[in-house]
Scaffold this motif. Sequence first.
Motif, PDB file in Angstrom:
ATOM      1  N   LEU A  67      11.258  55.837  33.857  1.00 35.98           N
ATOM      2  CA  LEU A  67      10.022  55.835  34.635  1.00 35.98           C
ATOM      3  C   LEU A  67      10.138  56.697  35.881  1.00 35.98           C
ATOM      4  O   LEU A  67       9.139  57.258  36.350  1.00 35.98           O
ATOM      5  CB  LEU A  67       9.654  54.400  35.020  1.00 35.98           C
ATOM      6  N   ASP A  68      11.339  56.815  36.429  1.00 37.01           N
ATOM      7  CA  ASP A  68      11.527  57.630  37.629  1.00 37.01           C
ATOM      8  C   ASP A  68      11.162  59.096  37.385  1.00 37.01           C
ATOM      9  O   ASP A  68      10.685  59.781  38.296  1.00 37.01           O
ATOM     10  CB  ASP A  68      12.979  57.538  38.104  1.00 37.01           C
ATOM     11  N   VAL A  69      11.422  59.580  36.183  1.00 33.43           N
ATOM     12  CA  VAL A  69      11.205  61.007  35.883  1.00 33.43           C
ATOM     13  C   VAL A  69      10.116  61.179  34.839  1.00 33.43           C
ATOM     14  O   VAL A  69      10.131  62.140  34.065  1.00 33.43           O
ATOM     15  CB  VAL A  69      12.533  61.653  35.414  1.00 33.43           C
ATOM     16  N   ARG A  70       9.189  60.277  34.796  1.00 33.65           N
ATOM     17  CA  ARG A  70       8.153  60.289  33.757  1.00 33.65           C
ATOM     18  C   ARG A  70       7.264  61.520  33.832  1.00 33.65           C
ATOM     19  O   ARG A  70       6.657  61.918  32.834  1.00 33.65           O
ATOM     20  CB  ARG A  70       7.298  59.024  33.854  1.00 33.65           C
ATOM     21  N   ALA A  71       7.161  62.145  35.021  1.00 34.82           N
ATOM     22  CA  ALA A  71       6.293  63.311  35.160  1.00 34.82           C
ATOM     23  C   ALA A  71       6.961  64.595  34.693  1.00 34.82           C
ATOM     24  O   ALA A  71       6.296  65.631  34.599  1.00 34.82           O
ATOM     25  CB  ALA A  71       5.864  63.462  36.621  1.00 34.82           C
ATOM     26  N   ARG A  74       9.565  66.193  28.491  1.00 32.91           N
ATOM     27  CA  ARG A  74      10.202  65.174  27.660  1.00 32.91           C
ATOM     28  C   ARG A  74      11.706  65.392  27.514  1.00 32.91           C
ATOM     29  O   ARG A  74      12.481  64.431  27.538  1.00 32.91           O
ATOM     30  CB  ARG A  74       9.539  65.161  26.277  1.00 32.91           C
ATOM     31  N   ASP A  75      12.128  66.643  27.376  1.00 31.58           N
ATOM     32  CA  ASP A  75      13.559  66.918  27.219  1.00 31.58           C
ATOM     33  C   ASP A  75      14.349  66.486  28.453  1.00 31.58           C
ATOM     34  O   ASP A  75      15.465  65.960  28.331  1.00 31.58           O
ATOM     35  CB  ASP A  75      13.780  68.404  26.955  1.00 31.58           C
ATOM     36  N   LEU A  76      13.788  66.722  29.638  1.00 30.68           N
ATOM     37  CA  LEU A  76      14.484  66.317  30.865  1.00 30.68           C
ATOM     38  C   LEU A  76      14.542  64.800  30.991  1.00 30.68           C
ATOM     39  O   LEU A  76      15.532  64.249  31.487  1.00 30.68           O
ATOM     40  CB  LEU A  76      13.780  66.928  32.078  1.00 30.68           C
ATOM     41  N   VAL A  77      13.500  64.137  30.531  1.00 22.10           N
ATOM     42  CA  VAL A  77      13.519  62.666  30.555  1.00 22.10           C
ATOM     43  C   VAL A  77      14.604  62.132  29.627  1.00 22.10           C
ATOM     44  O   VAL A  77      15.335  61.198  29.967  1.00 22.10           O
ATOM     45  CB  VAL A  77      12.135  62.101  30.170  1.00 22.10           C
ATOM     46  N   ASP A  83      22.131  60.336  30.548  1.00 29.73           N
ATOM     47  CA  ASP A  83      23.049  60.251  31.691  1.00 29.73           C
ATOM     48  C   ASP A  83      23.194  58.814  32.177  1.00 29.73           C
ATOM     49  O   ASP A  83      24.306  58.324  32.415  1.00 29.73           O
ATOM     50  CB  ASP A  83      22.557  61.143  32.830  1.00 29.73           C
ATOM     51  N   VAL A  84      22.071  58.145  32.346  1.00 28.29           N
ATOM     52  CA  VAL A  84      22.118  56.748  32.799  1.00 28.29           C
ATOM     53  C   VAL A  84      22.795  55.882  31.746  1.00 28.29           C
ATOM     54  O   VAL A  84      23.543  54.956  32.079  1.00 28.29           O
ATOM     55  CB  VAL A  84      20.690  56.245  33.104  1.00 28.29           C
ATOM     56  N   GLY A  85      22.554  56.180  30.467  1.00 25.08           N
ATOM     57  CA  GLY A  85      23.197  55.414  29.402  1.00 25.08           C
ATOM     58  C   GLY A  85      24.707  55.518  29.460  1.00 25.08           C
ATOM     59  O   GLY A  85      25.414  54.522  29.235  1.00 25.08           O
ATOM     60  N   LEU A 182       9.311  53.517  25.105  1.00 26.15           N
ATOM     61  CA  LEU A 182       8.648  53.635  26.406  1.00 26.15           C
ATOM     62  C   LEU A 182       8.226  55.072  26.662  1.00 26.15           C
ATOM     63  O   LEU A 182       7.133  55.312  27.189  1.00 26.15           O
ATOM     64  CB  LEU A 182       9.591  53.148  27.506  1.00 26.15           C
ATOM     65  N   LEU A 183       9.066  56.021  26.281  1.00 22.89           N
ATOM     66  CA  LEU A 183       8.724  57.427  26.470  1.00 22.89           C
ATOM     67  C   LEU A 183       7.492  57.804  25.659  1.00 22.89           C
ATOM     68  O   LEU A 183       6.636  58.564  26.121  1.00 22.89           O
ATOM     69  CB  LEU A 183       9.920  58.295  26.078  1.00 22.89           C
ATOM     70  N   ASP A 184       7.382  57.275  24.448  1.00 20.34           N
ATOM     71  CA  ASP A 184       6.185  57.535  23.635  1.00 20.34           C
ATOM     72  C   ASP A 184       4.945  56.919  24.272  1.00 20.34           C
ATOM     73  O   ASP A 184       3.842  57.460  24.147  1.00 20.34           O
ATOM     74  CB  ASP A 184       6.374  56.974  22.228  1.00 20.34           C
TER      75      ASP A 184
END
Length: 206
Positions: A67-71, A74-77, A83-85, A182-184
């Motif tokens: 959600l932090d990078v939702r804007a 898609r590839d960057l998200v 990374d967080v995983g 969530l990304l979808d």
Amino acid sequence: MIPLLLLSAVAIAIIVERAWTLRRSAVIPPSLGDEVRAWAARGKLDPSHIESLRRTSPLGSLLAAALDVRARPRDLVRERIEDVGRHLVHRMERYLNTLGTIAASGPLLGLFGTVVGMIQMFLAIGDGGLGDVNQLAAGIGKALVCTATGMIVAIPALMAHRWFRGRIAEYIVAMEHEAMLLLDTIEPRPVTAVAPVRPAAATAAG
């Protein structure tokens, strides 16, 4: 024997701590993914809510990172989620290297204790003769107890280590699936319009 007993105590402490920390309800709370997707679909993406989501659980932390990078594209998200995983995997695998070391070193320490006991016994035989056969058998039995103790320590530690590794891998797959859902929800995929098919008869007439 004392080092083996200490290793046994450490292994038990790690197993209990990891079993409590890696409970499914603590890592992937039930219905959390559905709640976050419904929350995102309604557009209620308040920063304070995202921060509170991050503190709930590892799954909440992963969803909050998305959600932090939702804007962003898609590839960057997806890269941010990966990374967080990786950081979450490192956190969930805490103490597992120690547990694996105990599983590997337990039999070796037991064998070392047996060898030392046998050496001491044969040195005593060399100094004072064979003596009583019953005492010799008792000495050999005491020396072999170290080997048995090492195996008793190592086998549960090895089983727990493998089980925790498998459980973490299962959690990661489930968490990535929730993040993709969530990304979808945040960025629906465009639907390609399908051109209507003209009847063959109409085509021939034209």
